[in-house]
Design an enzyme around this catalytic site. Structure first.
Site, PDB file in Angstrom:
ATOM      1  N   CYS A   1     -36.735  39.657 -31.170  1.00 22.34           N
ATOM      2  CA  CYS A   1     -35.801  40.307 -30.241  1.00 22.34           C
ATOM      3  C   CYS A   1     -35.564  41.708 -30.774  1.00 22.34           C
ATOM      4  O   CYS A   1     -35.072  41.875 -31.897  1.00 22.34           O
ATOM      5  CB  CYS A   1     -34.478  39.551 -30.153  1.00 22.34           C
TER       6      CYS A   1
ATOM      7  N   CYS B   1     -38.447  45.782 -25.600  1.00 20.09           N
ATOM      8  CA  CYS B   1     -37.666  44.575 -25.312  1.00 20.09           C
ATOM      9  C   CYS B   1     -38.654  43.437 -25.143  1.00 20.09           C
ATOM     10  O   CYS B   1     -39.714  43.614 -24.514  1.00 20.09           O
ATOM     11  CB  CYS B   1     -36.834  44.746 -24.046  1.00 20.09           C
TER      12      CYS B   1
END
Length: 249
Positions: free
Chosen positions: A84, A198
């Protein structure tokens, strides 16, 4: 279980699933025992990263990640990986919790950019509002003496829709929107290379790869690095020695 690494995931779950799928399908196998050993912490309850970064009155996601890292550290994995990007806001604090190597996905991806495109002085960046708001990738890119292009004011709403409205809320990838974003970054803002800041964008790349644009995909890169390190360690290399080349300062 011997020679395993720990994945701190769940941010979001579908993006983490994408990372796991990549390592499972890219490792060369002839039998079950050729797959990698890993422990997956899919902590779907970690508070929203962007919400806290932009507003510190929102729930702080550090404490959930701290508990996950400390819990896994007791098992003594060879290294940690956290697929992440935005969660790397607390990378330094999390890495200090243990002396086990903790890979920095963003830093590894940025160094891959200069390896693959040494003559490019600028890279386009599309990411969550949280990552951009706190300069997470921008600082890493400036560290290697390259410039960042974010595009115009129309770009971020498109990126946010793709990440949140489509992937996080509906579990679907709008490939047409993804390609439109890449096209605008390339055609309108002169980005020959675009970094996908992302993991939901990495998922979009996995599901809709048919486009002519050059992208740096951190999740794809960290998947390859995870495989490389896991196999070296399985063959007898010390984990800290194996990870040293990727522990950029």
């Amino acid at each position: 279980m011997k020679h395993f690494f720990s994945i701190i995931g769940g941010m979001g779950t579908i993006a983490t699933e994408s990372y796991v799928r990549l390592i499972n399908h890219r490792v060369k196998i002839a039998k079950d025992q050729d797959y990698l050993n890993y422990c997956l912490v899919n902590d779907a309850q970690v508070p929203d990263r962007t919400a806290y970064i932009k507003d510190h009155t929102k729930p702080n996601f550090f404490y959930d990640l701290r508990d996950d890292v400390l819990g896994q550290a007791k098992l003594n994995p060879d290294f940690f990986v956290m697929p992440c990007n935005t969660a790397h806001y607390f990378y330094d604090d999390l890495a200090k919790l243990t002396d086990i190597p903790f890979l920095h996905m963003m830093r590894i991806a940025v160094h891959k950019f200069i390896e693959q495109y040494p003559k490019e002085t600028k890279i386009g960046l599309i990411a969550t509002e949280g990552s951009i708001y706190d300069h997470l990738y921008e600082d890493e890119i400036h560290r290697i003496h390259r410039n960042v292009e974010f595009g115009g004011p129309e770009i971020q709403p498109m990126v946010t829709k793709l990440i949140y409205r489509d992937i996080k809320e509906k579990g679907v990838v709008d490939g047409k929107l993804y390609h439109q974003i890449l096209q605008k970054m390339h055609d309108d803002y002169g980005c020959n290379v675009i970094l996908l800041g992302c993991t939901e964008l990495s998922l979009a790349q996995e599901k809709a790869p048919d486009h002519p644009y050059h992208v740096i995909d951190p999740q794809s890169i960290i998947a390859d690095v995870s495989i490389e390190l896991a196999l070296k360690i399985r063959k007898g290399m010390d984990p800290k020695e194996a990870c040293a080349k990727y522990m950029y300062k």
